[in-house]
Motif scaffolding. Structure first.
Motif, PDB file in Angstrom:
ATOM      1  N   THR A  17       0.776   4.160  -2.810  1.00  0.00           N
ATOM      2  CA  THR A  17       0.770   5.559  -2.776  1.00  0.00           C
ATOM      3  C   THR A  17       1.941   6.445  -3.013  1.00  0.00           C
ATOM      4  OG1 THR A  17       0.280   4.892  -0.706  1.00  0.00           O
ATOM      5  CG2 THR A  17      -0.152   7.113  -0.714  1.00  0.00           C
ATOM      6  N   ARG A  18       3.050   6.008  -3.029  1.00  0.00           N
ATOM      7  CA  ARG A  18       4.380   6.625  -3.479  1.00  0.00           C
ATOM      8  C   ARG A  18       4.321   6.646  -5.168  1.00  0.00           C
ATOM      9  NH1 ARG A  18      10.458   5.702  -1.623  1.00  0.00           N
ATOM     10  NH2 ARG A  18      11.152   7.239  -3.200  1.00  0.00           N
ATOM     11  N   LYS A  23       1.734   6.381  -7.213  1.00  0.00           N
ATOM     12  CA  LYS A  23       0.614   7.467  -7.283  1.00  0.00           C
ATOM     13  C   LYS A  23       1.374   8.897  -7.455  1.00  0.00           C
ATOM     14  CE  LYS A  23      -3.315   4.578  -6.163  1.00  0.00           C
ATOM     15  NZ  LYS A  23      -4.440   4.291  -5.073  1.00  0.00           N
ATOM     16  N   GLU A  24       1.902   9.027  -6.292  1.00  0.00           N
ATOM     17  CA  GLU A  24       2.236  10.595  -6.080  1.00  0.00           C
ATOM     18  C   GLU A  24       3.437  10.857  -7.122  1.00  0.00           C
ATOM     19  OE1 GLU A  24       4.158  10.742  -2.378  1.00  0.00           O
ATOM     20  OE2 GLU A  24       2.033  10.704  -1.229  1.00  0.00           O
ATOM     21  N   ASP A  80      -3.349   0.546  -8.509  1.00  0.00           N
ATOM     22  CA  ASP A  80      -4.001  -0.411  -7.638  1.00  0.00           C
ATOM     23  C   ASP A  80      -3.932  -1.724  -8.224  1.00  0.00           C
ATOM     24  OD1 ASP A  80      -4.448   1.079  -5.414  1.00  0.00           O
ATOM     25  OD2 ASP A  80      -6.265   1.962  -6.376  1.00  0.00           O
ATOM     26  N   ASP A 119       0.918  -1.102   0.099  1.00  0.00           N
ATOM     27  CA  ASP A 119      -0.044  -0.056   0.147  1.00  0.00           C
ATOM     28  C   ASP A 119       0.704   1.214  -0.077  1.00  0.00           C
ATOM     29  OD1 ASP A 119      -2.256  -1.605  -0.021  1.00  0.00           O
ATOM     30  OD2 ASP A 119      -2.441  -1.774   2.222  1.00  0.00           O
ATOM     31  N   ASP A 120       1.836   1.066   0.764  1.00  0.00           N
ATOM     32  CA  ASP A 120       2.978   2.468   0.795  1.00  0.00           C
ATOM     33  C   ASP A 120       3.343   2.500  -0.589  1.00  0.00           C
ATOM     34  OD1 ASP A 120       2.162   2.208   3.395  1.00  0.00           O
ATOM     35  OD2 ASP A 120       4.254   1.610   4.092  1.00  0.00           O
TER      36      ASP A 120
END
Lengths: 305, 698
Positions: A7-8, A10-11, A52, A3-4
């Protein structure tokens, strides 16, 4: 952990720090009987909404490094790539051969405890051949992605127990070498007779990046292009020689072969020979000089007669 | 369409005896694309060459095959010949019917068949030849001479005399080399220093010569006409510009060691000038023994120096020089005196060079002959020749060459110092070939009464004051025992330690004994296989002074010949990269021994980088083909030996078995072969001799 990572990534995609993520993802596949199945396969994600789809599981057998040298991805800006410890070796060889710019690469280092052999109908549900050597009895990989080499390290292991061991390439090779030469000759004749010259092996191989393969040349035509035994033999011998001191044993060529030709038998033999003769392991270090362009005064010369 | 002429040479009987040259010429005349086929007794003769020229003009030939001797022999001859009438010389190839055929095969029928094959293959190659043009490269007209002995000095002076700049690099603090250490020289007995030092001064005064003493060549890059040399100027610890050479520092220096110049027979200080006539006559501090450097005290030299020239802080300096040619004149060394354990290690057993210092007026004893152990004048001396040389068991089967002559000289010098002394010489053979050399040895024996004993010495041991020499006199067939006061060993001449590193830097090959190798032992004795690098003096093999000087002059004349050209023209057999298929792996760059592969950026019209590819520097490329062999995508070819040329030769070697040519590869005589099925092609090739006579013009 995944998940981390997501998120990263995506950023990074939104900010433009990377242009594309090449990783493993789930894909819906329509089967022949009309049913649907989810399969793990390489995915190429350039939008943050797609991130995802990324997974890290036992089916992530492919060596994604292959895609780095493909023309299509050269324009994609910085690429984030999911890399198993064994695949990292291929990155090293490509760095050695000046094919990739490490600065254009964001390596997602995976921690592995073996992947499944995903070959059509063969060995499915077994541990991939390349993992047998790499793993010890407790299922720990001897190769690891260190934070030095990877930009981010995923330390979670994929779920599930260790799959049963499949065929072991080393014992296969041992058995093969015990055969008399006529039998070995006959064996390869039978194998290469099957070859369709679809060049899937070449396409899947991370080391086959030439813009024009010698097999496609017509002036002069070194290798017969039609799929008959003579040209097939030559093609595979040339491939073996071109991979000497470069093949990292990822097994992709054998995995993708639709005719089930045991190509790793050749490659593993070359890997072993190179190691025995020169103590050289391809992909160990991006700084080392390529095997065939270096010599040491104490190199074995017994074969020169 | 190809129009090929084939010219078959008899080479007198050399080829014609074993090969039916007429039949070969007939056969060649029927090969597709061949329009004329002629045989001649000596194709390299003037009339023979005229035949080729006439045929080119009359038949409008596009390619020529000369079937004769090895291309090493006459390729240049023929290529020059055809170039005279404006025919591209690289459209001419030679089929070797002599070294590769007639000389090695006894059976005439089979040799003739092979000769046909060789001609056929070469015809196929020539059809695919492309006109090539010589590569022009600029020349830096400045030379580097490595080594400041007599050979290096002579070479430097000769090049400077020719009007070009020279950089002379010497590793020791002064130029002069071994010749400066010698007392008198054979065969005239003139004082060595008296004839050498004027040359040394000349070097120092010549404005075209830049002298780097106490310096070593650190790296060599580049190629003929365009070398880049890095020179390490070792820290002298003395500012050479401020130093006046007054010598006060030397007087005050408390640290002593054995003098290298005196071959260990005398002593020198830690700050020293090797010998009074040194060039430059400026001292240098031996940092290994100087107290300032070893224990950080003393500093006496700095205190007494009136000009403040002593600089303990000095560091090694690196300078880079561009030069066009390099002469290697690194000289020789002598082996140790105690190389045979049976001779022992007595202080009174010395080498020839040590003897020179003992009898030299500038030596440690000021020319008085004193033996090292007790300082008495030796009443008898035994000279042993071939100590370590001509000895396969010691690993040196070669002759050191200078010892026969200098030993004869030593006996004379000895007798001139100790008039009633006895000089014995143990020798294997007396090798005194050379102008006035044998006369000189005879003089030593007849006028100066040297006693020559043919045989080897088995043992030397001390008995009181005396050294006992046990040897064999093979002419008498008896054992001899001689009591001697001193023994002089003519120890082997060897290449300087570590010289192979320099040789590797220069790309010069060296032999088993680390002597550097010339390009050809007879015809190219001063050139090396590395273009633009020449040899002078004993770095190549043991040599005496006259020979070294002569070779230095020869090397200098080669350099002057090179510098006399506006640009260098070299044959275009170089590698060529197909940059459209080059994948840029640069394996070629790694394998290139000549550093000829460079990286080139390919950019689009807007200037964006598309890719990196390999590019061959034609000046550096030696045409070895290592890059072509290593390229996986076959993007490198060797001009004159392209893939398509070699490929068609291999294909035609199978003589009609299967000739599969891709459409692009149809030879220039495509009209002839088009539409011919494989089967008829096969028949045609086999039947060819039967067609003989139709097209043959001779």
């Amino acid at each position: 952990m995944m998940d981390d990572l997501k998120t990263r990534l995506k950023e990074m995609l939104t900010s433009g720090a990377i242009g594309m993520v090449i990783g493993y993802g789930q894909k819906e596949i329509y089967m022949a009987d009309g049913s649907r199945e989810y399969r793990t396969c390489p995915v190429f994600l350039s939008r943050d909404t797609e991130i995802d789809r990324l997974v890290w599981n036992r089916h992530c057998v492919q060596n994604l490094v292959t895609y780095l040298t493909k023309e299509e991805y050269k324009e994609s800006g910085k690429i984030a790539l999911m890399v198993k410890p064994c695949d990292l070796k291929a990155i090293h060889v490509l760095e050695q051969e000046k094919q990739i710019d490490r600065k254009r690469l964001f390596i997602i280092g995976l921690t592995c405890k073996g992947v499944m052999a995903e070959k059509m109908g063969i060995d499915e549900g077994h541990l991939a051949g390349k993992c047998i050597k790499c793993l010890d009895s407790s299922g720990k990989s001897s190769a690891v992605c260190t934070p030095d080499e990877a930009d981010i390290v995923i330390e979670t292991l994929p779920d599930g127990d260790m799959p049963p061991k499949g065929k072991d390439i080393s014992s296969d090779l041992e058995g093969f070498e015990k055969m008399p030469s006529e039998k070995r000759w006959a064996f390869w004749q039978n194998q290469f007779l099957k070859c369709l010259r679809c060049y899937a092996c070449r396409s899947a191989c991370p080391m086959c990046y030439c813009e024009q393969c010698i097999c496609d040349m017509s002036r002069p035509q070194w290798i017969d292009k039609s799929p008959h035994l003579k040209g097939n033999f030559l093609f595979h011998i040339v491939r073996a020689f071109h991979l000497t001191g470069r093949c990292v044993g990822c097994g992709e060529c054998e995995r993708v072969c639709p005719m089930g030709i045991p190509l790793m038998l050749i490659n593993q033999k070359m890997i072993d020979t190179v190691k025995d003769l020169y103590g050289y392991e391809s992909g160990k270090d991006p700084e080392q000089a390529p095997l065939l362009s270096q010599f040491k005064m104490d190199d074995d010369q017994s074969f020169i007669k | 369409m190809a129009r090929i002429g084939v010219f078959v040479c008899w080479c007198g009987s050399n080829i014609a005896e074993t090969v039916d040259v007429k039949e070969v010429a007939k056969y060649a005349g029927c090969l597709p694309g061949v329009v004329i086929s002629i045989d001649n007794k000596y194709m390299c003769s003037d009339p023979g060459q005229r035949l080729i020229l006439d045929a080119i003009q009359k038949e409008k030939l596009t390619g020529v095959v000369v079937a004769a001797c090895s291309p090493r022999m006459h390729e240049v001859t023929y290529r020059r010949t055809v170039a005279q009438i404006g025919f591209n010389p690289y459209m001419l190839e030679m089929a070797n019917l002599r070294e590769h055929c007639s000389w090695v095969h006894p059976d005439k029928r089979m040799a003739t068949e092979k000769a046909k094959d060789l001609v056929r293959l070469m015809v196929e190659k020539v059809k695919r030849n492309q006109p090539l043009y010589n590569v022009q490269i600029p020349v830096t007209k400045k030379a580097l001479v490595i080594g400041g002995g007599i050979a290096g000095i002579q070479a430097a002076l000769d090049i400077a005399q020719g009007g070009y700049e020279v950089i002379l690099v010497e590793k020791s603090p002064s130029i002069g080399g071994h010749m400066a250490q010698l007392d008198e020289t054979f065969p005239t007995l003139d004082c060595s220093q008296c004839i050498l030092t004027p040359r040394m001064v000349e070097v120092a005064q010549n404005t075209r010569i830049r002298l780097y003493t106490y310096s070593e060549v650190e790296a060599v890059d580049g190629y003929i006409g365009n070398f880049q040399v890095t020179i390490r100027k070792k820290a002298r610890s003395v500012d050479i510009k401020k130093c006046t050479g007054c010598g006060q520092c030397i007087q005050k220096c408390p640290t002593k060691t054995k003098s290298e110049f005196d071959a260990g027979m005398g002593i020198r200080k830690a700050i020293y000038v090797p010998f009074p006539q040194a060039v430059p006559n400026k001292p240098v501090i031996d940092r290994d023994i100087c107290l300032k450097f070893t224990k950080d005290r003393c500093g006496a030299c700095q205190k007494v120096c009136p000009t403040g020239a002593i600089n303990y802080e000095q560091q090694d300096e690196f300078v880079t020089e561009d030069v066009g040619a390099i002469i290697c004149a690194t000289g020789y060394e002598l082996t140790e005196t105690h190389i045979y354990p049976e001779y022992g290690n007595d202080p009174d057993i010395i080498s020839g060079l040590q003897f020179e210092r003992l009898v030299s007026a500038s030596g440690p004893t000021l020319g008085e002959l004193k033996r090292p152990s007790d300082g008495n004048a030796p009443q008898s001396i035994v000279f042993l020749q071939c100590v370590g040389s001509r000895d396969p068991l010691a690993g040196r089967p070669y002759c050191s060459k200078i010892c026969c002559m200098y030993t004869a000289k030593h006996t004379m010098l000895y007798r001139h110092k100790v008039h009633n002394g006895k000089a014995y010489v143990f020798y294997m053979d007396i090798r005194a070939g050379g102008k006035n050399y044998d006369e000189f040895v005879r003089r030593a024996i007849e006028e100066d009464h040297a006693i020559y004993i043919r045989g080897r010495v088995s043992r030397i041991y001390r008995k009181g004051e005396k050294l006992i020499v046990l040897g064999a006199d093979t002419l008498l067939g008896a054992q001899v025992e001689i009591e001697a006061d001193m023994i002089v060993l003519a120890t082997a001449t060897v290449a300087p330690k570590g010289i192979e590193k320099l040789a590797q830097m220069l790309g010069v090959s060296y032999d088993l004994h680390n002597f550097m190798c010339e390009a050809h032992p007879k015809l190219r004795p001063v050139e090396t296989n590395s273009a633009g690098v020449y040899l002078a003096g004993a770095c190549q093999a043991p040599k005496d002074i006259p020979e070294s000087v002569a070779q230095a002059g020869a090397a200098a004349s080669k350099v002057l010949g090179l510098f006399g050209q506006k640009e260098l023209s070299r044959e275009p057999i170089v590698a060529q990269v197909n940059q459209s298929t080059c994948a840029g792996c640069f394996t070629c760059k790694e394998v290139c021994a000549y550093k000829a592969i460079e990286i080139r950026e390919i950019k689009d019209k807007k200037g964006n980088l598309i890719k990196f590819v390999a590019e061959v520097n034609k000046g550096k490329c030696q045409g070895c083909g290592a890059c072509a062999a290593t390229c996986r995508s076959n993007s490198i070819e060797l001009c004159g030996f392209t893939d398509s040329q070699i490929f068609s030769q291999i294909n035609h070697l199978t003589d009609g078995v299967t000739i599969e040519e891709p459409p692009g590869e149809v030879p220039m005589d495509a009209e002839e072969t088009q539409g011919v099925s494989e089967e008829t092609e096969k028949e045609r090739l086999i039947e060819k001799p039967a067609l003989a006579g139709q097209k043959v013009k001779n």
